[in-house]
Each structure stands twice: as structure tokens, then as C-alpha cells.
Scaffold this active site. Sequence first.
Site, PDB file in Angstrom:
ATOM      1  N   TYR A 311      28.417 -25.879  78.025  1.00  0.00           N
ATOM      2  CA  TYR A 311      28.017 -26.063  79.645  1.00  0.00           C
ATOM      3  C   TYR A 311      26.932 -25.346  80.170  1.00  0.00           C
ATOM      4  O   TYR A 311      26.902 -25.545  81.324  1.00  0.00           O
ATOM      5  CB  TYR A 311      29.184 -26.562  80.446  1.00  0.00           C
ATOM      6  CG  TYR A 311      30.282 -26.888  79.926  1.00  0.00           C
ATOM      7  CD1 TYR A 311      30.624 -28.126  79.438  1.00  0.00           C
ATOM      8  CD2 TYR A 311      31.595 -25.918  79.950  1.00  0.00           C
ATOM      9  CE1 TYR A 311      31.880 -28.447  79.052  1.00  0.00           C
ATOM     10  CE2 TYR A 311      33.028 -26.343  79.608  1.00  0.00           C
ATOM     11  CZ  TYR A 311      33.040 -27.476  79.049  1.00  0.00           C
ATOM     12  OH  TYR A 311      34.396 -28.002  78.686  1.00  0.00           O
ATOM     13  N   CYS A 338      24.300 -18.633  63.897  1.00  0.00           N
ATOM     14  CA  CYS A 338      22.922 -19.080  63.848  1.00  0.00           C
ATOM     15  C   CYS A 338      22.571 -20.074  64.665  1.00  0.00           C
ATOM     16  O   CYS A 338      22.213 -21.218  64.298  1.00  0.00           O
ATOM     17  CB  CYS A 338      22.867 -19.422  62.405  1.00  0.00           C
ATOM     18  SG  CYS A 338      23.200 -18.173  61.302  1.00  0.00           S
TER      19      CYS A 338
END
Length: 404
Positions: A311, A338
Site C-alpha cells: 500500500y 527480487c
Amino acid sequence: MIYKKNKLIFDNFDIRYLGKKFKTPIYCYSLKTIKNNILNLKKNFKKIKPLFCYAVKANANLAILKELKNNDLGADVVSQGELMKALKAGINPKKIVFSGVGKTEGEIEYAILKNILLINAESKSEILTIEKIAKSKKKKIDIGIRLNPNTDAQTLSQISTGKKENKFGVDEKTFIKLVNYAKNSKNLNLKCLSVHIGSQILNYKPYKNMLSVVNRTIKKTNYKFEYVDLGGGIGIDYSHRNLKLNLKKYSLSIDKFLKKNNCKIIFEPGRSIVGDSGILITKVIYIKEGYKKDFIILDAAMNDLMRPALYGAEHKVMPYIKTGRLSKKTYEFVGPICESTDRFSTVKKFQKLNEKDFLVICDVGAYGTSLASNYNLRAKPIEILIKGSKIQVINKRQKISELI
Ligand SMILES: *Cc1c(COP(=O)(O)O)cnc(C)c1O
């Protein structure tokens, strides 16, 4: 959390001591803070005497649920898994409410079997499903209906739930129709109107607007609800700048509402009970010079704490030792995963750091471990609970071998 002689202390424990003893990353909670938060809510809503149903999704650790049960809390659950865990923690089924837009028949049957306080339905189809199951069991089931009050909670759009474009609840017109349907059903006992407009709310006005919609809707239905469930959403001070919801004002608006409506109030607080009780202790693996900023690569990542990636939420980061020497470059705190969203925060003028330094990410007690995953096949961290002078391991660190 305070600095004593320039060293960071959490509930009387030195961060480096915890980091060395349990190895990082560590989720560490303070029982004292959890209890204070409960007392604070009880105090502010003393006149209303609500039933507090803790939103299990904020943090579903069994040891924490048991502590909440010992403090008389009920539970708000959103899946069979959460319901089973709340029951396992010893929470009284008559203090459990079941929310969520997609309860399956199996979940509804389980909730009926366990005799919980309320199933808060969120659509016509769900009401028909509950009725069908109740009929087949020759039972009358206590339900609530969730109203979507179309109120802006003034919070992050990703955690807003009470606007008409959100999937939650039903609009006022549908609500009135569903009340008329449910009150004439032989297998449904309509007891509750529920609402929940979103999370991390710091302004009391959205709540006030929500209450006026609830009041208006109840009037239109001309139905006597035994319960009004106002949901959760009380925000906490992530910024550490004393930004808090004015609970007094919220409480006063509810007082006024109760003068017009004689009913029992239910709250479903999650974050406001556990949010600031938890920290994530982490260590700097590497410092890497980047373009215009340095990357502080931590041993905690978005799989451990998802909120910033999910968020764009901000959590304060604090160094273990306070030196007062500032870094010249901007620091970007990242994890080893990653993904470019595996980033906790970007801070100008942070204190100058070194590799292997301990750091603390603050206010991770809510939606921290409950959102954690094994992404990149990383093991989930250990969880510990500080209880006075004792430390209880409330979840062992996952072994990598468990994932292989
Ligand atoms: C998530 C949720 C809550 C808890 O919200 P907090 O912001 O953590 O207090 C309460 N009720 C419902 C229905 C929810 O979905």
C-alpha cells in the site's frame, strides 16, 4: 521505544541483546503495550460499553489471541481458519462475529455449528445461502447485514472499504430491501446492522458521517436492531508526530447516536490493539552506493513486512545506537527480494550507518506477520512476546528445510 544512554530499548530490553540472542529478523511484541491499548479503548468508550471483537486478520498469533481473550475480547473473523484459531485461543463463540464478502457454504455451516454471535452477511446471495443452510438444519440463525454507507474514510485508497465503488456491504436501498426480506424469514433472526468504512482512520469526521448514514438507514427500515456493529479502522501514529484519532469526539458522536437508537454497540478493532505493540528487528547486510542515494540492504524484506510494498505504507526506521552523525546521502531501506517494490522507506539525513548495524522498523504489530509470505522461498521470522521481565517465543523461526 526509547533511547537509554544512546541505545535503543524496547519494553526494557536492549535491541542488540534481542538481535544477538534470537538472530534477525525478529518480530517482537510488547504485552504491556497491547494491554494499555485495550485499557485505552475501554476507557474512551466507557459510557457505551461496547463488545470489542478483535479483528483477527490484524495479527493471528495464537499466543496473542490468548492474551486478548484473557482481556475479555471477542473476535471478528473473516475465514474459517480465523474462526478456528479464535476458538482454539478460547474466545467465547458468543463474542465472535463473522465478516467477509465471500463466505463459502462450508464456512457458513461451520459458523452455524459453532454457534457464533453473528454472521454479518454482505449480499443478497449470501443471505439466501445462510437461509438455505439454516432451513436444512431446522434452525434460526442470528445474522447482521453489512451496509455500505458510501462514506470516504480519508485513508489510503487501498484500505478504504466504505465507498460505493468498493466490494463491501450493500447500498442503502438494497439494505432496506434485505431487511424486509430477512425479518420475514423463518430461518433468519436479523439482529445487527454492520459497517466498516476502512482502516487507519485518523480523522473522526468520516465516522461521524458514517453514523449519520447508519441513523438515516435505520430510520428508513423502521426495524429494531439489537446490535450496531461499527467495525474497526481506528488509526495509529505511524509517523510518530502525534497524529491520532480523537477518540473522545468519536465516542461523543456514538453517544448522540445511541440517544436516537437504543442498541448495543460492537467494535472490531485490529490495528489499534496490536499495531504499535510490535517492532521488526533487522540488521544491515550490505550498504550499496546508488545513483544519488545509498541502498541500505536489510535482512528483512517485503515477504516479512508487506505493507510498504502493498500500500505504500510508511514505517519509521530507527537505528540501534544513536550517534548523532548524519549521513550525507539519502538512504533507501530495502530488502533482498527480487522486486523493486521491496523497499521500506527513503529517508534524507538519516544517521550514518554501517554494515551489520541493528535497526528497528516500528509499528509492525498489525498486518505484519499476518501478511507475511514465503516469497523468494524465504523463511518467516521468529516472533517473541515480552511479558514483563520474561520473553516468550510465540512462533519459532521457520526452517528453510520446511520450504524445500
Ligand atoms: C479489517 C477489518 C477490521 C479491522 O480493521 P482495523 O483497521 O485493523 O481496526 C474490522 N472489521 C472488518 C470487517 C475488517 O475487514
